[in-house]
Write an enzyme that holds these catalytic residues in place. Structure first.
Site, mmCIF file in Angstrom:
data_model
loop_
_atom_site.group_PDB
_atom_site.id
_atom_site.type_symbol
_atom_site.label_atom_id
_atom_site.label_comp_id
_atom_site.label_asym_id
_atom_site.label_seq_id
_atom_site.Cartn_x
_atom_site.Cartn_y
_atom_site.Cartn_z
ATOM 1 N N LYS A 1 12.558 74.495 84.538
ATOM 2 C CA LYS A 1 12.999 76.379 84.232
ATOM 3 C C LYS A 1 13.088 76.748 83.210
ATOM 4 C CE LYS A 1 16.462 73.870 85.587
ATOM 5 N NZ LYS A 1 16.046 72.189 86.253
ATOM 6 N N ASP B 1 14.616 69.316 85.240
ATOM 7 C CA ASP B 1 12.302 68.951 84.893
ATOM 8 C C ASP B 1 12.147 69.956 85.859
ATOM 9 O OD1 ASP B 1 13.655 67.068 82.643
ATOM 10 O OD2 ASP B 1 14.269 65.713 83.930
ATOM 11 N N GLN C 1 20.073 71.279 84.651
ATOM 12 C CA GLN C 1 20.126 70.360 86.093
ATOM 13 C C GLN C 1 19.580 70.482 87.355
ATOM 14 O OE1 GLN C 1 22.797 69.997 83.893
ATOM 15 N NE2 GLN C 1 22.208 69.070 82.270
ATOM 16 N N GLY D 1 16.827 69.588 78.392
ATOM 17 C CA GLY D 1 15.789 69.755 77.387
ATOM 18 C C GLY D 1 14.998 70.900 78.197
ATOM 19 N N HIS D 2 15.740 71.579 77.391
ATOM 20 C CA HIS D 2 14.081 73.379 78.079
ATOM 21 C C HIS D 2 13.316 73.340 77.772
ATOM 22 C CE1 HIS D 2 17.501 75.065 80.207
ATOM 23 N NE2 HIS D 2 17.217 73.850 81.237
HETATM 24 P P1 IMP Z 1 24.535 62.839 82.052
HETATM 25 O O1 IMP Z 1 23.999 64.017 82.250
HETATM 26 O O2 IMP Z 1 23.697 62.360 80.565
HETATM 27 O O3 IMP Z 1 25.621 62.743 82.180
HETATM 28 O O4 IMP Z 1 23.234 62.119 83.037
HETATM 29 C C1 IMP Z 1 23.700 61.927 84.303
HETATM 30 C C2 IMP Z 1 22.256 62.152 85.073
HETATM 31 O O5 IMP Z 1 21.613 63.497 85.542
HETATM 32 C C3 IMP Z 1 20.786 60.591 84.355
HETATM 33 O O6 IMP Z 1 20.112 60.136 85.840
HETATM 34 C C4 IMP Z 1 20.555 61.979 83.780
HETATM 35 O O7 IMP Z 1 18.746 61.539 83.677
HETATM 36 C C5 IMP Z 1 20.364 63.144 84.745
HETATM 37 N N1 IMP Z 1 19.845 64.075 83.569
HETATM 38 C C6 IMP Z 1 20.938 64.517 83.411
HETATM 39 N N2 IMP Z 1 20.617 66.039 82.414
HETATM 40 C C7 IMP Z 1 19.360 66.420 83.086
HETATM 41 C C8 IMP Z 1 18.288 67.231 82.855
HETATM 42 O O8 IMP Z 1 18.347 68.016 82.186
HETATM 43 N N3 IMP Z 1 17.579 66.615 83.060
HETATM 44 C C9 IMP Z 1 16.890 65.206 83.897
HETATM 45 N N4 IMP Z 1 18.105 64.618 83.756
HETATM 46 C C10 IMP Z 1 18.215 65.241 83.370
HETATM 47 MG MG MG Z 2 14.536 69.437 81.390
#
Ligand code: IMP
Ligand code: MG
Length: 338
Positions: free
Chosen positions: A16, A13, A175, A42-43
């Protein structure tokens, strides 16, 4: 071949999507390649005055650039087709522009069901972790085994080494460093490799790399189960509100903290960043706080306080003084300000 890379330097977040969108508009790329993650990402993209949130599909599609979901990603076909429809309804041309690496792994209904029960990590519940687990356990389902995905399949060797060896590729990360499976704060991490090195796992040769754009915010945010924001901190609460810090995928409130400079430096060096973007300075301007943390160990937080934006910027510039390679810092605002 030429490849530029966009990576997140904190906990996701960082904006990007904004950087990728900007580069797609001006960079003359032939391909945009998403190299890690699933629809947990989520972009948020502001395109021609409209807001789009993409989870799977790379930002290249907004400019008619061939957009590929690489083998470092995991793909949920249900979400993929939903997003495709949303883009088409939003007036974006997608025909012949969107591709999936044939060796990309698939997120199944049972992966989503399992991830939906998570309470310890605070995942996005999109089936990401179970899909990567099954991939490494050699029980996974490949994109090429799913009949509906057939029209979208691509072989990355064929594409980059046979058909188009002069490709100009923008590699779009999801991420970030602080969520990386190896370098993040395990177990509060995602299940993929989020660093620049992950690009090479998607078939891009290291000799092709030109610029690595590392994206950070002027403060830090994190969504997930661990404690990240200190209690009773009115300034950080205010940053959350002014910065509208809610997860783009789940809508959860993002916990906030000050910019950690030693963490940022580690992230910059380990990602080979040569273009550092610091986003959302407008938020700190509005809250009139310019704090940074300069210590690896967050438990013994070491704060530096600045009363002016210029001092904050100079402190960041000083942190990266010793980097030998040509290094550029770009201070920027919230995406909707551009
Ligand atoms: P997962 O990737 O859904 O397994 O989540 C693992 C951790 O990564 C959690 O703390 C999520 O909130 C965080 N996370 C995964 N994708 C994103 C992203 O695109 N932005 C922010 N946090 C993310
Ligand atoms: Mg995001």
């Amino acid at each position: 071949m030429i490849a530029d890379v966009v990576v997140g330097l904190q906990y996701g977040d960082e904006g990007k999507g904004k950087v990728t969108h900007h580069l797609c508009r001006s960079g003359g790329y032939t391909h945009v390649l998403r190299f890690n993650g699933g629809c947990n990402a989520g972009h948020t993209i502001f395109h021609e005055g409209r807001k789009f949130i993409t989870h799977h599909i790379p930002a290249g599609v907004f400019f008619g650039i061939k957009s590929i979901i690489g083998n470092g990603c995991v793909l949920d076909p249900v979400q993929f087709f939903r997003e495709l429809t949303e883009l088409q309804e939003g007036g974006i041309r997608t025909e012949g522009k969107i591709f999936i690496a044939n060796n990309c792994h698939v997120i199944t209904d049972s992966h989503k069901e399992e991830d939906g029960k998570d309470t310890t990590i605070g995942t996005t519940k999109r089936g990401n972790g179970p899909a990567y687990r099954d991939k490494y356990d050699r029980k996974g389902l490949l994109a090429k085994e799913v009949p509906e995905l057939k029209p979208y399949l691509i072989d990355l060797y064929d594409e980059f080494y046979v058909k188009d060896p002069d490709a100009k590729v923008l590699c779009e990360g999801a991420q970030a460093f602080g969520l990386d499976i190896d370098w993040g704060d395990y177990p509060y991490v995602t299940s993929s490799h989020c660093l620049t090195s992950s690009v090479f796992l998607n078939g891009i040769p290291h000799t092709a790399i030109r610029d690595v754009w590392g994206v950070a915010k002027a403060y830090e945010t994190y969504v997930g189960a661990k404690k990240f924001q200190p209690d009773n901190n009115i300034m950080l609460d205010k940053i959350q509100q002014v910065g509208q810090e809610f997860g783009a995928t789940t809508g959860r409130v993002r916990q906030c903290n000050w910019l950690n400079l030693s963490f940022l430096k580690r992230s910059v060096l380990m990602n080979s960043v040569n273009k550092l973007v610091i986003n959302k300075l407008d938020v700190l301007k509005e809250t009139e706080t310019w704090n940074v943390i300069n210590k690896d160990d967050r438990d013994k937080n070491f704060y530096e306080f600045f009363s002016k934006e210029i001092d904050f910027k100079e402190r960041i510039i000083k942190e990266f003084d010793s980097i030998q390679t040509p290094f550029e810092i770009i201070f920027s605002q919230s995406p909707e300000q551009i």
